[in-house]
Design an enzyme around this catalytic site. Structure first.
Site, short mmCIF file in Angstrom:
data_model
loop_
_atom_site.label_atom_id
_atom_site.label_comp_id
_atom_site.label_asym_id
_atom_site.label_seq_id
_atom_site.Cartn_x
_atom_site.Cartn_y
_atom_site.Cartn_z
N HIS A 236 5.60 -3.77 0.36
CA HIS A 236 4.64 -3.59 -0.73
C HIS A 236 3.27 -3.39 -0.11
O HIS A 236 2.78 -4.26 0.61
CB HIS A 236 4.57 -4.84 -1.61
CG HIS A 236 5.82 -5.16 -2.36
ND1 HIS A 236 5.99 -4.86 -3.69
CD2 HIS A 236 6.96 -5.79 -1.97
CE1 HIS A 236 7.17 -5.28 -4.09
NE2 HIS A 236 7.78 -5.85 -3.07
N HIS B 191 11.86 -2.90 2.03
CA HIS B 191 10.66 -2.20 1.56
C HIS B 191 9.44 -3.07 1.81
O HIS B 191 9.51 -4.29 1.83
CB HIS B 191 10.77 -1.88 0.06
CG HIS B 191 11.05 -3.07 -0.80
ND1 HIS B 191 12.32 -3.60 -0.95
CD2 HIS B 191 10.23 -3.85 -1.56
CE1 HIS B 191 12.27 -4.64 -1.76
NE2 HIS B 191 11.01 -4.82 -2.13
P1 AMP Z 1 11.01 -6.92 -4.51
O1 AMP Z 1 10.83 -8.04 -5.48
O2 AMP Z 1 10.25 -7.16 -3.21
O3 AMP Z 1 12.46 -6.59 -4.26
O4 AMP Z 1 10.29 -5.67 -5.16
C1 AMP Z 1 10.96 -4.61 -5.73
C2 AMP Z 1 9.91 -3.73 -6.33
O5 AMP Z 1 10.52 -2.49 -6.69
C3 AMP Z 1 9.28 -4.30 -7.62
O6 AMP Z 1 7.87 -4.42 -7.43
C4 AMP Z 1 9.62 -3.25 -8.68
O7 AMP Z 1 8.58 -3.05 -9.61
C5 AMP Z 1 9.89 -2.02 -7.84
N1 AMP Z 1 10.79 -1.05 -8.43
C6 AMP Z 1 12.02 -1.27 -8.94
N2 AMP Z 1 12.54 -0.12 -9.40
C7 AMP Z 1 11.64 0.85 -9.16
C8 AMP Z 1 11.58 2.25 -9.40
N3 AMP Z 1 12.59 2.91 -10.00
N4 AMP Z 1 10.50 2.95 -9.01
C9 AMP Z 1 9.47 2.30 -8.41
N5 AMP Z 1 9.45 0.98 -8.15
C10 AMP Z 1 10.52 0.26 -8.54
#
Ligand code: AMP
Length: 137
Positions: A101, A99
């Site tokens: 950001h 993903h």
């Molecule tokens: P990372 O640390 O790069 O793996 O980021 C994962 C991101 O996913 C974090 O910023 C979380 O806040 C986000 N996240 C986790 N679960 C959900 C969800 N159900 N809906 C939207 N964002 C999410």
């Protein structure tokens, strides 16, 4: 993939604030934003890391990033944005579904206030670049 929260979002099994969807990619709001409009862009198919994701799929994901960029900026009156992709737990990746950001930024917002730049000692840049080129073959 079973147990993957982003696969569940892509399949509509858990709710999310989707802002743009294509046959291969999806953009939705991060549930714990670090700025207003913080959006995640994912391939709908499950790949854990950037380097496991086929370039054609990444092209679609980047096309979605480029489409949402002006819309998100305008919606939250941002001045700029960062696009960040954490790969591996040491790099801060928590959700193991690739993903990006999309982080809207405003001047002086302090969202990233540490960028620990340094200078290589003599010869080290050459050594590291040589090692990378050897790995690439
Ligand atoms: P990372 O640390 O790069 O793996 O980021 C994962 C991101 O996913 C974090 O910023 C979380 O806040 C986000 N996240 C986790 N679960 C959900 C969800 N159900 N809906 C939207 N964002 C999410």
């Amino acid at each position: 993939m079973a147990g993957c929260v982003f696969c569940a979002i892509a399949e509509g099994k858990i709710p999310s604030q989707k802002v743009l969807e294509t046959p291969t990619a999806l953009a939705f709001l991060d549930i714990n934003p670090i700025s207003d409009g913080h959006t995640l862009i994912i391939p709908k198919a499950h790949y854990e890391r950037l380097d496991a994701c086929p370039p054609a799929v990444l092209a679609d994901v980047m096309a979605v990033a480029c489409r949402i960029a002006p819309a998100v900026k305008a919606a939250v009156q941002a001045d700029a944005y960062n696009l960040l992709c954490n790969n591996g737990s040491a790099a801060g990746q928590v959700v193991e579904h690739v993903h990006f950001h999309f982080i809207p930024r405003k001047s002086g917002d302090g969202v990233f206030n540490r960028w620990p730049a340094f200078q290589y000692p003599a010869g080290k840049a050459q050594q590291i670049a040589d090692a990378i080129r050897r790995q690439l073959g």
